[in-house]
Write a protein that holds these residues in place. Structure first.
Motif, PDB file in Angstrom:
ATOM      1  N   PHE A  86      -8.462   7.798  -8.648  1.00 10.66           N
ATOM      2  CA  PHE A  86      -7.607   6.881  -9.702  1.00 10.66           C
ATOM      3  C   PHE A  86      -8.659   5.404  -9.642  1.00 10.66           C
ATOM      4  N   GLY A  87      -9.030   5.298  -8.386  1.00  9.97           N
ATOM      5  CA  GLY A  87      -9.590   3.915  -7.973  1.00  9.97           C
ATOM      6  C   GLY A  87      -8.646   3.036  -7.214  1.00  9.97           C
ATOM      7  N   LEU A  88      -7.768   3.735  -6.374  1.00  9.31           N
ATOM      8  CA  LEU A  88      -6.802   2.875  -5.378  1.00  9.31           C
ATOM      9  C   LEU A  88      -7.462   3.119  -4.019  1.00  9.31           C
ATOM     10  N   LYS A  89      -7.177   2.315  -3.136  1.00 10.96           N
ATOM     11  CA  LYS A  89      -7.352   2.270  -1.632  1.00 10.96           C
ATOM     12  C   LYS A  89      -6.269   3.647  -1.256  1.00 10.96           C
ATOM     13  N   GLY A  90      -6.678   4.612  -0.722  1.00  9.67           N
ATOM     14  CA  GLY A  90      -5.847   5.744  -0.185  1.00  9.67           C
ATOM     15  C   GLY A  90      -5.738   5.576   1.341  1.00  9.67           C
ATOM     16  N   TYR A  91      -4.694   5.769   2.110  1.00 10.35           N
ATOM     17  CA  TYR A  91      -4.407   5.929   3.289  1.00 10.35           C
ATOM     18  C   TYR A  91      -3.683   7.024   3.626  1.00 10.35           C
ATOM     19  N   ARG A  92      -3.672   7.465   4.787  1.00  9.07           N
ATOM     20  CA  ARG A  92      -2.760   8.584   5.422  1.00  9.07           C
ATOM     21  C   ARG A  92      -2.127   7.871   6.790  1.00  9.07           C
ATOM     22  N   ALA A  93      -0.851   8.143   6.982  1.00 15.10           N
ATOM     23  CA  ALA A  93      -0.298   7.749   8.281  1.00 15.10           C
ATOM     24  C   ALA A  93       0.765   8.562   8.725  1.00 15.10           C
ATOM     25  N   SER A  94       0.581   9.027   9.777  1.00 19.77           N
ATOM     26  CA  SER A  94       0.927  10.232  10.491  1.00 19.77           C
ATOM     27  C   SER A  94       2.183  10.028  11.551  1.00 19.77           C
ATOM     28  N   SER A  95       2.442   8.466  11.695  1.00 20.31           N
ATOM     29  CA  SER A  95       3.518   8.107  12.485  1.00 20.31           C
ATOM     30  C   SER A  95       3.974   6.830  12.284  1.00 20.31           C
ATOM     31  N   PRO A  96       5.386   6.501  12.601  1.00 12.70           N
ATOM     32  CA  PRO A  96       6.122   5.023  12.142  1.00 12.70           C
ATOM     33  C   PRO A  96       5.031   4.184  12.701  1.00 12.70           C
ATOM     34  N   ALA A  97       4.303   4.157  13.631  1.00  8.28           N
ATOM     35  CA  ALA A  97       3.340   2.837  14.253  1.00  8.28           C
ATOM     36  C   ALA A  97       2.111   3.022  13.366  1.00  8.28           C
ATOM     37  N   ALA A  98       1.672   4.044  13.032  1.00  5.96           N
ATOM     38  CA  ALA A  98       0.628   4.061  11.976  1.00  5.96           C
ATOM     39  C   ALA A  98       0.669   3.713  10.635  1.00  5.96           C
ATOM     40  N   LEU A  99       2.120   3.802  10.509  1.00  7.05           N
ATOM     41  CA  LEU A  99       2.490   3.393   8.863  1.00  7.05           C
ATOM     42  C   LEU A  99       2.846   1.887   8.899  1.00  7.05           C
ATOM     43  N   LYS A 100       3.148   1.310   9.957  1.00  5.76           N
ATOM     44  CA  LYS A 100       3.427  -0.196  10.086  1.00  5.76           C
ATOM     45  C   LYS A 100       1.951  -0.892  10.171  1.00  5.76           C
ATOM     46  N   LYS A 101       0.921  -0.266  10.906  1.00  6.10           N
ATOM     47  CA  LYS A 101      -0.427  -0.914  10.839  1.00  6.10           C
ATOM     48  C   LYS A 101      -0.955  -0.403   9.392  1.00  6.10           C
ATOM     49  N   THR A 102      -0.809   0.477   8.941  1.00  9.25           N
ATOM     50  CA  THR A 102      -1.280   0.842   7.595  1.00  9.25           C
ATOM     51  C   THR A 102      -0.820  -0.147   6.453  1.00  9.25           C
ATOM     52  N   LEU A 103       0.344  -0.262   6.452  1.00  6.40           N
ATOM     53  CA  LEU A 103       1.231  -1.127   5.485  1.00  6.40           C
ATOM     54  C   LEU A 103       0.715  -2.366   5.761  1.00  6.40           C
TER      55      LEU A 103
END
Length: 540
Positions: free
Chosen positions: A490-507
């Motif tokens: 769709f033209g968005l930036k896509g991420y995958r985060a597989s842990s809470p720590a990774a989610l915080k960094k990605t967010l």
């Protein structure tokens, strides 16, 4: 007198009422209205969506996050019906939303000829979903009809309204004597002095009062906080009242902590709340407890009869109650309430992995950011596990609990609050109800961060079928796309985060982008701890 088309008059009325944005999809019945919006494009932003339900939810998010009217336009018949879930949500959550739609040619209404987009009685259908709905039959009626609908929408217990005009009427030119008429909220009833006196007498004898706030008190945070301090009484909320007293205030209890306090409460003061927690979820009342309600809707005093009912706005009713109380200094409950808060946080820490992920989101989302929940394992847990620091910042669907509202609503929240971060939290099931609006986000640069928790299931259904139906699973198992690649397509930036720590960094990274984005969080199917023992505990 200057002659204008009905479509032009409606557009001008919207501007007169302070509307600056309209969500929707153009269509044949609406062409003359759509053209009027084009003529006003420098004053009315038109955000076209990819589904009528998306338009309705975006208007809802706009309204719910600001308190200002959210407006959308769709074609009649299927367009109205497709947006019906959003109208239900606005009705259930008391949001000022206006639907502008059309109808078939005026001389054919009610004749059952089978015209394009014809419903047997569209106006009756709309009246069943809104506070009020009306038809404009001629340009001369426009000012009166529009102002009356705005008055209905904004007065008392707020809610959605709808206006329709037949296909041939939108483009019809005529004069309108009241074109500039403005609909304003009617003055709320003033608190009855006798009821205030009764309530003050009950409170004077109370030892452990509890204050329950709902969406009707979003503008009364100062008064509620003053009442809480005067009484040394904790304040709690379910969803719509979250943040009215900030969650890090010593008087604010999440509803897990509040339920422990409830066991000894002797007075319940409901302010702008249906008291859903106490009557529908906790389902038991402490012996001898007295109930005082402050609500702008007089029918609330009939639906759930209190010991004292004060029909007034939350601000006026609470202020009158404060003024009627004798100046006393009850012992501080600060330490007691902080202990309850700490015990509740310890208890809900076992709701994993939801709490770890919610804590990561809270750590990354700025204090003034918006959190838009969804009917999902994360959304359910967020009701008690996600701290909120100001009213309107936790956007919920109210009692409708409808799958698929979250991401679309978040887009409306962001349009209304372009300078504030907005995070949408969805499950994979609910997100796919409205994923087409990823295109809307890219097209209009609506920079919401969508977090999709992917457990390949309708998680609540899966749990219930496992627990109550001995694993006889039907319709709960889901096959999903690769959400990261989907977002990128769709033209968005896509991420995958597989842990809470990774989610915080990605967010953190996603919130810094000047673009919409999506984060997929894989979760093992069926692994989530149930939040329901805290939301709907067994009766004590």
């Amino acid at each position: 007198m200057h002659r204008e088309t009905t479509g032009t008059l409606i557009a001008q009325s919207l501007i007169n009422h302070g509307v600056d944005t309209i969500f929707g999809i153009p269509g044949a019945h609406m062409y003359d209205f759509n053209d009027a919006l084009y003529e006003q494009r420098h004053r009315l932003r038109f955000i076209h969506t990819r589904h009528e339900q998306g338009a309705g939810y975006m208007a809802y998010g706009y309204a719910k996050s600001t308190g200002k009217p959210g407006v959308y336009t769709v074609v009649p018949g299927p367009g109205v019906l497709n947006s019906g879930a959003a109208l239900c949500t606005a009705y259930g959550a008391n949001a000022p939303v206006l639907c502008v739609t059309g109808n078939i040619m005026s001389e054919l209404i009610g004749r059952g000829r089978g015209q394009l987009h014809e419903l047997p009685d569209q106006l009756a259908t709309l009246r069943g979903l809104t506070k009020a709905a009306a038809r404009i039959n001629h340009p001369s009626e426009t000012g009166d009809v529009m102002s009356a609908l705005f008055t209905q929408m904004l007065s008392g217990r707020q809610g959605p309204v709808a206006v329709e005009a037949p296909w041939d009427v939108f483009g019809k030119a005529g004069s309108c004597a009241n074109a500039g008429q403005i609909g304003r909220a009617l003055q709320a009833p003033q608190p009855d002095p006798d009821e205030i006196k009764k309530a003050a007498a009950i409170i004077a004898a109370a030892k452990t009062p509890l204050i329950m706030v709902g969406g009707g008190s979003v503008n009364a945070g100062r008064e509620v906080r003053e009442l809480a301090e005067r009484l040394q009484a904790p304040v709690t909320a379910h969803r719509s009242g979250k943040g009215i007293v900030p969650d890090d205030d010593s008087f604010s209890l999440d509803f897990v902590a509040a339920r422990d306090y409830w066991k000894t409460a002797d007075v319940l003061i409901g302010i702008g709340s249906r008291l859903e927690l106490q009557y529908m979820r906790w389902r038991w009342m402490p012996k001898g407890i007295k109930v005082i309600r402050i609500d702008i809707d007089p029918t609330e005093m009939v639906r759930l009869k209190p010991d004292v009912g004060i029909v007034a706005s939350a601000i006026d009713g609470t202020r009158a109650l404060i003024d009627a109380l004798k100046a006393t200094a009850p012992p501080s409950r600060r330490d007691e309430l902080l202990q309850l808060k700490a015990a509740a946080r310890t208890a809900i820490a076992d709701v994993q992995p939801q709490m770890a992920y919610l804590d990561a989101i809270r750590a990354s989302l700025p204090r003034d950011g918006f959190f838009v929940e969804e009917v999902s394992q994360m959304g359910f847990t967020g009701r008690f596990g996600f701290p909120v620091y100001a009213p309107r910042q936790y956007v919920t669907c109210g009692y409708q609990d409808n799958l698929g509202f979250g991401y679309n609503t978040a887009l409306g929240v962001k349009v209304a609050n372009p300078d504030k971060p907005v995070v949408s939290v969805s499950g994979d099931g609910g997100f796919l109800f409205g994923l087409q609006e990823l295109a809307t986000a890219v097209h209009h640069r609506i920079n919401v961060v969508a977090i999709v928790f992917n457990n390949s299931a309708y998680g609540n259904v899966l749990r219930d079928q496992r627990r109550a139906y001995q694993g006889r699973y039907i319709g709960s198992d889901l096959t999903n796309p690769d959400f990261v690649r989907l977002a990128e397509s769709f033209g968005l930036k896509g991420y995958r985060a597989s842990s809470p720590a990774a989610l915080k960094k990605t967010l953190d990274e996603a919130l810094a982008l000047d673009a919409p984005s999506l984060i997929e969080v894989p979760v093992e199917k069926g692994s989530e701890a149930s939040p329901w023992p805290f939301i709907h505990p067994p009766a004590s």
